[in-house]
Design an enzyme around this catalytic site. Structure first.
Site, mmCIF file in Angstrom:
data_model
loop_
_atom_site.group_PDB
_atom_site.id
_atom_site.type_symbol
_atom_site.label_atom_id
_atom_site.label_comp_id
_atom_site.label_asym_id
_atom_site.label_seq_id
_atom_site.Cartn_x
_atom_site.Cartn_y
_atom_site.Cartn_z
ATOM 1 N N ASP A 1 -4.558 3.299 0.364
ATOM 2 C CA ASP A 1 -4.131 4.436 -0.459
ATOM 3 C C ASP A 1 -4.361 5.807 0.157
ATOM 4 O OD1 ASP A 1 -6.859 4.621 -0.575
ATOM 5 O OD2 ASP A 1 -6.999 4.799 -2.746
ATOM 6 N N ARG B 1 -7.352 9.379 -7.139
ATOM 7 C CA ARG B 1 -5.998 8.923 -6.827
ATOM 8 C C ARG B 1 -4.966 9.695 -7.639
ATOM 9 N NH1 ARG B 1 -5.676 3.407 -5.875
ATOM 10 N NH2 ARG B 1 -3.526 3.650 -6.551
ATOM 11 N N TYR C 1 -15.271 2.116 -4.439
ATOM 12 C CA TYR C 1 -15.752 1.125 -3.488
ATOM 13 C C TYR C 1 -17.206 0.847 -3.848
ATOM 14 C CZ TYR C 1 -11.694 1.891 -0.440
ATOM 15 O OH TYR C 1 -10.420 1.959 0.082
ATOM 16 N N PRO D 1 -12.205 -0.290 5.227
ATOM 17 C CA PRO D 1 -11.218 0.609 4.627
ATOM 18 C C PRO D 1 -11.792 1.947 4.170
ATOM 19 C CG PRO D 1 -11.877 -1.024 3.015
ATOM 20 C CD PRO D 1 -12.596 -1.373 4.300
#
Length: 605
Positions: free
Chosen positions: A54, A238, A246, A325
């Site tokens: 993302d 987001r 996370y 990530p």
């Protein structure tokens, strides 16, 4: 059914792309825009709808802008400008230790990250591809690949259509000049070619959950690194109201004692959130909305032993490098792999460059991948390590983590990516443009157009259109002696044996885009009188720029100084199609520019 009846058809294509993730759609779109005969297939029946990768870094925003896709990305995505850092509080729970810029890259044109779920990012490419007549073909899987020993012959790839049309077989043989495996970490292409993945798996286990939070946490809309005595968390805001968490997990949370493997059935989004809630204390975090997406992963840091076979079959993205990530590198590294490769394929297919150009893909991107793994090992260890406290003096201190966060900023942003000298990167005259580092991307700066004083960022006149950009910083052409030097250079570039005509084939302006950038002021120059660098009849009035401010002195000016170029004498700067500076030279060393292109391009017959 006899094999002959099972064959749907046999077809030919210049480039077959296997996998329609970020690396695949980036390449397909670039090739489609270049007019290359390309097909892209994917085994998934539908595109990604939520979750997955993302984060888009500053350099990747510049890359998307070079394809005309940046504005849509910025319109749809969330921007992250500030990062916050939380550590254990002496009174228990966590407390904010500091705030800092999210990006540490002074020359970034877009000094922030953006976040948007992978499906929406892929949709930007899919829509652009469709406008150029290319769509992802689904669901299709490759079943065999046969490499020809001859450079001239095509490669045979057998495809299986998982949902064939009625009265059609499910098998197809495709003869492809080039094949790209962009088919993920478990790449069929990589395994079929016997390419190994070298590296190791860490002991760090993490969960990811995308949700709309209900919380009193004050930095929920900032990127946050949270180190607590209960484990570490990262917050990534987001698009819309979504937030990604996370969450560091312990073995007892998710590992099956009998097998020693991660058992996803032992964990779910509610349990993930419960772990996060312990780490967030004294702050509350929950959700009253449905969970958007979640997953578990163990950090593995591996790089493929090679990125191509015979410069005919290539792998890119997760197929050739995997890593954590949390530093926001996966999708960026993947898309920049194929941004690097696409123009090279186009040049070879058009007969402009010989096959040796394709060797530079592995040379450049494999070193980058190795550097990425080295960084990721350090960053993951710092992020996943226990925080330093009075009881644990061997833990990770806030100062140590913040220093690493800022030190690695140029690398993580993509701004500091550097390609070493090679057949396509010559740095012998670096001093002519001392602050434009050969092997790094063209530094953004605003110049004004001589004809109308309209300001332009230099990156916007260097689109990713497969052309080499030859920027002739002509210096102060208001001075008669400098004007004479520029005219001499123009005569030399105009000769039949110059790179412009020798490697420009029948239409040099389709291979090279020549721009003139003068240090003279707008009051002193008429574009009709400005001596441009290539005596090409197609030289357009828009190709003459000035290192001056706009009419209101709001932007522009100081470009020669920023690039380290002598404002009186100027210099030649060549930028390759993917936006990287590849050679700089003084006017008197034009032969070195000829030699540069001669090292990999095919001369006009």
């Amino acid at each position: 059914m006899p094999l002959a009846d099972a064959i749907t058809k046999a077809s030919k294509v210049d480039v077959l792309i296997i996998g329609a993730g970020p690396a695949g759609v980036m390449c397909a779109n670039a090739l489609a825009m270049a007019g290359v005969n390309v097909r892209i297939i994917d085994q998934r029946p539908v595109k990604v709808a939520a979750g997955q990768a993302d984060g888009i870094q500053p350099r990747t925003i510049e890359v998307l802008q070079s394809y005309g896709l940046g504005e849509r990305l910025l319109r749809e995505a969330n921007q992250m400008h500030m990062a916050a850092f939380y550590n254990p509080s002496p009174s228990g729970g966590i407390e904010r230790t500091s705030r800092a810029p999210d990006v540490t890259a002074p020359s970034a044109r877009y000094p922030f990250e953006v976040t948007l779920h992978q499906g929406a990012i892929e949709a930007i490419f899919l829509d652009s591809m469709e406008a150029h007549g290319v769509s992802v073909e689904r669901p299709i899987v490759p079943t065999s690949i046969e490499l020809s020993q001859s450079e001239e012959e095509l490669k045979d790839v057998t495809l299986k259509h998982l949902n064939p049309a009625e009265h059609q077989g499910d098998s197809e043989i495709v003869k492809a000049k080039f094949v790209l495996g962009a088919d993920g970490a478990h790449s069929w292409v990589r395994k079929s070619l016997g390419i190994s993945m070298d590296g190791e798996q860490t002991d760090y286990i993490w969960g990811v959950v995308d949700m709309v939070p209900d919380t009193d946490f004050p930095d929920i809309r900032c990127k946050c690194a949270v180190h607590s005595n209960n484990g570490s968390c990262m917050i990534i805001p987001r698009e819309c109201d979504l937030v990604r968490l996370y969450i560091q997990l312990s073995d007892r949370d998710v590992v099956d004692p009998a097998t020693g493997r991660v058992d996803k059935s032992k964990m779910g989004p509610d349990k993930l959130l419960a772990v996060a809630q312990k780490s967030f204390k004294p702050f509350e975090i929950s959700t009253s909305s449905p969970i958007d997406w979640w997953t578990l992963y163990i950090i593995g840091q591996r790089v493929a032993s090679k990125f191509s076979v015979n410069e005919r079959v290539f792998i890119a993205g997760d197929a050739c490098h995997t890593h954590s990530p949390k530093a926001g590198q996966g999708m960026n590294a993947s898309m920049n792999d194929t941004h690097n490769l696409a123009w090279k394929l186009a040049h070879v297919l058009r007969g402009w460059s010989d096959l040796s150009l394709l060797k530079t893909y592995e040379f450049e991107r494999r070193k980058y991948a190795q550097d990425l793994i080295d960084f990721d090992k350090k960053f993951s260890k710092l992020f996943s390590g226990k925080p330093r406290t009075e009881e644990n003096q061997d833990g990770v201190s806030h100062e140590e983590f913040l220093e690493a966060f800022q030190t690695f900023g140029l690398f993580t942003s993509g701004i500091g990516v550097h390609y070493e000298p090679s057949a396509i990167t010559h740095n012998q005259h670096q001093s002519c443009a001392s602050k434009l580092i050969v092997g790094e991307r063209m530094v953004p700066h605003v110049f004004v157009r001589a004809a109308d004083a309209r300001p332009y960022d230099i990156q916007d006149v260097l689109p990713s259109d497969t052309r080499f950009k030859v920027l002739v910083f002509v210096g102060n052409i208001a001075d008669s002696s400098q004007a004479d030097r520029v005219r001499t250079l123009a005569d030399e570039i105009g000769r039949p044996e110059s790179f412009y005509h020798k490697y420009g084939h029948e239409a040099p302006s389709k291979v090279f885009d020549v721009l003139s950038i003068a240090s003279a002021k707008k009051q002193d120059v008429d574009y009709t009188g400005a001596t441009y660098a290539a005596q090409a009849p197609e030289q357009h009035w828009s190709k003459v720029l000035l290192d001056d401010t706009d009419m209101y002195a709001r932007v522009g000016g100081g470009g020669y100084e920023r690039y380290g170029i002598d404002a009186q004498r100027g210099a030649i700067v060549v930028v390759r199609p993917d936006g990287y500076v590849v050679i700089v030279a003084p006017f008197e060393r034009l032969e070195d520019v000829h030699a540069y292109f001669g090292s990999f391009m095919v001369a006009r017959s």
